[in-house]
Design a protein around this motif. Structure first.
Motif, mmCIF file in Angstrom:
data_model
loop_
_atom_site.group_PDB
_atom_site.id
_atom_site.type_symbol
_atom_site.label_atom_id
_atom_site.label_comp_id
_atom_site.label_asym_id
_atom_site.label_seq_id
_atom_site.Cartn_x
_atom_site.Cartn_y
_atom_site.Cartn_z
ATOM 1 N N THR A 139 0.816 -1.219 0.000
ATOM 2 C CA THR A 139 0.000 0.000 0.000
ATOM 3 C C THR A 139 0.847 1.266 0.000
ATOM 4 O O THR A 139 0.340 2.341 -0.283
ATOM 5 N N PHE B 121 3.576 1.894 -1.961
ATOM 6 C CA PHE B 121 4.195 2.223 -3.242
ATOM 7 C C PHE B 121 3.195 2.036 -4.372
ATOM 8 O O PHE B 121 2.346 1.152 -4.326
ATOM 9 N N SER B 122 3.340 2.861 -5.383
ATOM 10 C CA SER B 122 2.436 2.738 -6.527
ATOM 11 C C SER B 122 2.860 1.579 -7.420
ATOM 12 O O SER B 122 4.037 1.314 -7.583
ATOM 13 N N GLY C 122 2.356 0.320 -11.199
ATOM 14 C CA GLY C 122 1.887 0.671 -12.530
ATOM 15 C C GLY C 122 1.764 -0.540 -13.429
ATOM 16 O O GLY C 122 2.221 -1.636 -13.109
ATOM 17 N N GLN D 265 10.376 -0.177 -2.834
ATOM 18 C CA GLN D 265 9.946 -0.314 -4.225
ATOM 19 C C GLN D 265 10.378 -1.662 -4.794
ATOM 20 O O GLN D 265 9.590 -2.344 -5.466
ATOM 21 N N THR E 155 8.178 -4.352 -3.362
ATOM 22 C CA THR E 155 6.897 -4.397 -4.057
ATOM 23 C C THR E 155 7.027 -5.134 -5.387
ATOM 24 O O THR E 155 6.158 -5.935 -5.751
#
Length: 132
Positions: free
Chosen positions: A11, A13-14, A16, A77, A80
């Motif tokens: 939750t 880190f984004s 894409g 990151q 993730t």
């Protein structure tokens, strides 16, 4: 505690669509490992059950053991991205392990029965609902 850590970090880190290839890469690695086992055992006289175990063992990558190190050394990151990479392994474990167990097990069953039984698995249903 590791699943809780995974949920918390995912939750933060984004994620894409450019990371969509990571689970596919994991699936490709698993299939390549299985191909190596098939090629190595092609001319050997190995019984079906042992070959099934060898195929399942060759495709399962245990990424969970590396997660704390990835988080500590490379950061959130990268952590993730490893989790996204591991989704391919989860798919392979849920789907292909079940199919191989029926294919190489002591009882022979039809593909239709294997598919119906697989769709009844709680993990498969959970995965399906999470994707929707």
């Amino acid at each position: 505690t590791l699943p809780a850590l995974v949920l918390v970090k995912l939750t933060e880190f984004s994620i894409g669509l450019d990371k969509f290839y990571l689970p596919l890469l994991n699936i490709g690695i698993n299939l390549a490992c299985m191909l190596v086992i098939i090629l190595v055992t092609w001319k050997m006289s190995i019984d079906r059950r042992t070959l099934g175990v060898m195929l399942v063992s060759s495709m399962i990558l245990n990424n969970l053991i590396t997660l704390p190190f990835v988080l500590t050394v490379l950061g959130g990151q990268a952590f993730t991205e490893v989790i996204i990479f591991d989704i391919g392994n989860a798919l392979m474990t849920i789907i292909l392990t079940y199919v191989l167990a029926f294919q190489f097990g002591p009882e022979t069953t039809s593909f239709r029965k294997v598919l119906i039984n697989m769709l009844k698995l709680p993990q498969f249903g959970h995965l399906f609902w999470r994707c929707i």
